[in-house]
Motif scaffolding. Structure first.
Motif, PDB file in Angstrom:
ATOM      1  N   ARG A   1       9.114  98.875  32.323  1.00 22.02           N
ATOM      2  CA  ARG A   1      10.008  97.926  31.667  1.00 22.02           C
ATOM      3  C   ARG A   1      10.663  97.054  32.715  1.00 22.02           C
ATOM      4  N   ARG A   2      10.758  95.790  32.402  1.00 21.58           N
ATOM      5  CA  ARG A   2      11.455  94.872  33.302  1.00 21.58           C
ATOM      6  C   ARG A   2      12.931  94.938  33.005  1.00 21.58           C
ATOM      7  N   ARG A   3      13.692  94.998  34.076  1.00 28.54           N
ATOM      8  CA  ARG A   3      15.137  95.025  33.910  1.00 28.54           C
ATOM      9  C   ARG A   3      15.690  93.626  34.116  1.00 28.54           C
ATOM     10  N   ALA A   4      16.674  93.285  33.340  1.00 27.59           N
ATOM     11  CA  ALA A   4      17.347  92.000  33.507  1.00 27.59           C
ATOM     12  C   ALA A   4      18.315  92.123  34.673  1.00 27.59           C
ATOM     13  N   LEU A   5      18.257  91.157  35.562  1.00 26.43           N
ATOM     14  CA  LEU A   5      19.145  91.171  36.703  1.00 26.43           C
ATOM     15  C   LEU A   5      20.317  90.238  36.443  1.00 26.43           C
ATOM     16  N   ALA A   6      21.488  90.719  36.726  1.00 26.09           N
ATOM     17  CA  ALA A   6      22.668  89.872  36.627  1.00 26.09           C
ATOM     18  C   ALA A   6      22.973  89.376  38.030  1.00 26.09           C
ATOM     19  N   ALA A   7      22.639  88.133  38.290  1.00 30.41           N
ATOM     20  CA  ALA A   7      22.831  87.569  39.611  1.00 30.41           C
ATOM     21  C   ALA A   7      23.341  86.147  39.469  1.00 30.41           C
ATOM     22  N   HIS A   8      23.853  85.623  40.575  1.00 27.24           N
ATOM     23  CA  HIS A   8      24.330  84.254  40.592  1.00 27.24           C
ATOM     24  C   HIS A   8      23.160  83.299  40.722  1.00 27.24           C
ATOM     25  N   GLY A   9      23.306  82.109  40.141  1.00 26.44           N
ATOM     26  CA  GLY A   9      22.281  81.092  40.224  1.00 26.44           C
ATOM     27  C   GLY A   9      22.199  80.531  41.619  1.00 26.44           C
ATOM     28  N   PRO A  10      21.286  79.739  41.971  1.00 23.85           N
ATOM     29  CA  PRO A  10      20.260  79.193  41.112  1.00 23.85           C
ATOM     30  C   PRO A  10      19.142  80.201  40.878  1.00 23.85           C
ATOM     31  N   TYR A  11      18.592  80.194  39.707  1.00 23.44           N
ATOM     32  CA  TYR A  11      17.554  81.144  39.359  1.00 23.44           C
ATOM     33  C   TYR A  11      16.171  80.633  39.719  1.00 23.44           C
ATOM     34  N   LEU A  12      16.040  79.351  39.904  1.00 18.66           N
ATOM     35  CA  LEU A  12      14.776  78.766  40.299  1.00 18.66           C
ATOM     36  C   LEU A  12      14.622  78.957  41.802  1.00 18.66           C
ATOM     37  N   VAL A  13      13.605  79.659  42.208  1.00 12.89           N
ATOM     38  CA  VAL A  13      13.396  79.934  43.620  1.00 12.89           C
ATOM     39  C   VAL A  13      12.423  78.907  44.161  1.00 12.89           C
ATOM     40  N   ARG A  14      12.901  78.140  45.113  1.00 13.55           N
ATOM     41  CA  ARG A  14      12.065  77.125  45.753  1.00 13.55           C
ATOM     42  C   ARG A  14      12.150  77.319  47.247  1.00 13.55           C
ATOM     43  N   ARG A  15      11.122  76.902  47.907  1.00 10.60           N
ATOM     44  CA  ARG A  15      11.131  76.980  49.361  1.00 10.60           C
ATOM     45  C   ARG A  15      11.868  75.797  49.961  1.00 10.60           C
ATOM     46  N   ASP A  16      12.066  74.776  49.162  1.00 15.04           N
ATOM     47  CA  ASP A  16      12.780  73.595  49.640  1.00 15.04           C
ATOM     48  C   ASP A  16      14.254  73.938  49.821  1.00 15.04           C
ATOM     49  N   GLY A  17      14.883  73.220  50.696  1.00 20.05           N
ATOM     50  CA  GLY A  17      16.298  73.420  50.908  1.00 20.05           C
ATOM     51  C   GLY A  17      17.119  72.471  50.054  1.00 20.05           C
ATOM     52  N   VAL A  18      18.418  72.524  50.266  1.00 20.23           N
ATOM     53  CA  VAL A  18      19.333  71.668  49.517  1.00 20.23           C
ATOM     54  C   VAL A  18      19.058  70.209  49.840  1.00 20.23           C
ATOM     55  N   ARG A  19      18.791  69.924  51.099  1.00 21.60           N
ATOM     56  CA  ARG A  19      18.539  68.535  51.498  1.00 21.60           C
ATOM     57  C   ARG A  19      17.347  67.961  50.742  1.00 21.60           C
ATOM     58  N   SER A  20      16.281  68.720  50.621  1.00 18.76           N
ATOM     59  CA  SER A  20      15.085  68.244  49.928  1.00 18.76           C
ATOM     60  C   SER A  20      15.364  68.005  48.446  1.00 18.76           C
ATOM     61  N   MET A  21      16.117  68.905  47.826  1.00 16.90           N
ATOM     62  CA  MET A  21      16.432  68.730  46.404  1.00 16.90           C
ATOM     63  C   MET A  21      17.345  67.527  46.187  1.00 16.90           C
ATOM     64  N   MET A  22      18.321  67.333  47.073  1.00 22.75           N
ATOM     65  CA  MET A  22      19.214  66.178  46.950  1.00 22.75           C
ATOM     66  C   MET A  22      18.466  64.878  47.222  1.00 22.75           C
ATOM     67  N   ALA A  23      17.502  64.909  48.128  1.00 22.20           N
ATOM     68  CA  ALA A  23      16.680  63.716  48.362  1.00 22.20           C
ATOM     69  C   ALA A  23      15.859  63.388  47.111  1.00 22.20           C
ATOM     70  N   ASP A  24      15.380  64.421  46.426  1.00 20.06           N
ATOM     71  CA  ASP A  24      14.666  64.187  45.167  1.00 20.06           C
ATOM     72  C   ASP A  24      15.575  63.548  44.123  1.00 20.06           C
ATOM     73  N   VAL A  25      16.823  63.986  44.078  1.00 15.09           N
ATOM     74  CA  VAL A  25      17.786  63.396  43.135  1.00 15.09           C
ATOM     75  C   VAL A  25      18.045  61.934  43.495  1.00 15.09           C
ATOM     76  N   MET A  26      18.187  61.645  44.785  1.00 15.40           N
ATOM     77  CA  MET A  26      18.411  60.253  45.213  1.00 15.40           C
ATOM     78  C   MET A  26      17.220  59.371  44.843  1.00 15.40           C
ATOM     79  N   ILE A  27      16.015  59.895  45.013  1.00 14.76           N
ATOM     80  CA  ILE A  27      14.820  59.133  44.656  1.00 14.76           C
ATOM     81  C   ILE A  27      14.778  58.893  43.147  1.00 14.76           C
ATOM     82  N   ALA A  28      15.194  59.893  42.385  1.00 12.82           N
ATOM     83  CA  ALA A  28      15.200  59.741  40.930  1.00 12.82           C
ATOM     84  C   ALA A  28      16.252  58.730  40.472  1.00 12.82           C
ATOM     85  N   LEU A  29      17.358  58.619  41.192  1.00 11.91           N
ATOM     86  CA  LEU A  29      18.416  57.673  40.825  1.00 11.91           C
ATOM     87  C   LEU A  29      18.130  56.248  41.297  1.00 11.91           C
ATOM     88  N   LEU A  30      17.236  56.101  42.251  1.00  5.40           N
ATOM     89  CA  LEU A  30      16.980  54.788  42.838  1.00  5.40           C
ATOM     90  C   LEU A  30      16.506  53.733  41.835  1.00  5.40           C
TER      91      LEU A  30
END
Length: 160
Positions: free
Chosen positions: A32-61
């Motif tokens: 059985r899989r157990r539900a984990l109670a943990a703090h977000g973010p739940y999406l695990v990416r290898r990218d860092g914060v800088r890469s994600m924020m750069a993606d947001v800037m590109i999306a806002l451009l």
């Protein structure tokens, strides 16, 4: 006779076993899989914060360019420039005063500046943009622990 997978008890199927079923080993019980109670973010990416924020800037451009060239003119670019410069400047100032590691490289202050500029009217005085940037970065973002620990979106708080 086959066994029930979950309990290991003989299954009450009422049919005879095929030779393949008789020769195969019993299936391992499912874990059985157990539900984990943990703090977000739940999406695990290898990218860092800088890469994600750069993606947001590109999306806002595209929205920023379209608003500047088509709807509001050069003033929207000036409001955006003042907002981004103020947000980045206040973050640098806060980190210098508290002798903390600089975090402007993660682009989160720049994203906050762009978002703040996009939700303000284009006719807003520049001093209002600077005060909004101060409140967004100093009060809402950094006083509550920095990136990801704020109680609300800093750009929306700066609008108030």
């Amino acid at each position: 006779m086959s066994e029930h997978r979950a309990t290991g008890a003989p299954a009450e199927t009422g049919r005879a076993q095929t030779p393949a079923e008789a020769e195969s080993p019993p299936a391992a019980p499912r874990r059985r899989r157990r539900a984990l109670a943990a703090h977000g973010p739940y999406l695990v990416r290898r990218d860092g914060v800088r890469s994600m924020m750069a993606d947001v800037m590109i999306a806002l451009l595209p929205a920023l360019l379209f608003s500047g060239f088509y709807f509001f003119g050069y003033r929207s670019f000036l409001v955006t420039a003042v907002s981004v410069a103020s947000c980045v400047g206040f973050e640098v100032l806060y980190r210098l005063l508290l002798k903390q590691r600089q975090t402007i490289g993660d682009l989160s202050a720049a994203v906050t500046g762009v978002l703040l500029a996009m939700i303000l009217p284009v006719t807003v005085p520049y001093w209002v943009v600077v005060i909004g940037a101060f409140f967004a970065i100093m009060v809402v973002k950094l006083l509550y622990g920095g990136l990801g620990k704020n109680f609300m979106n800093p750009a929306l708080a700066g609008r108030v």
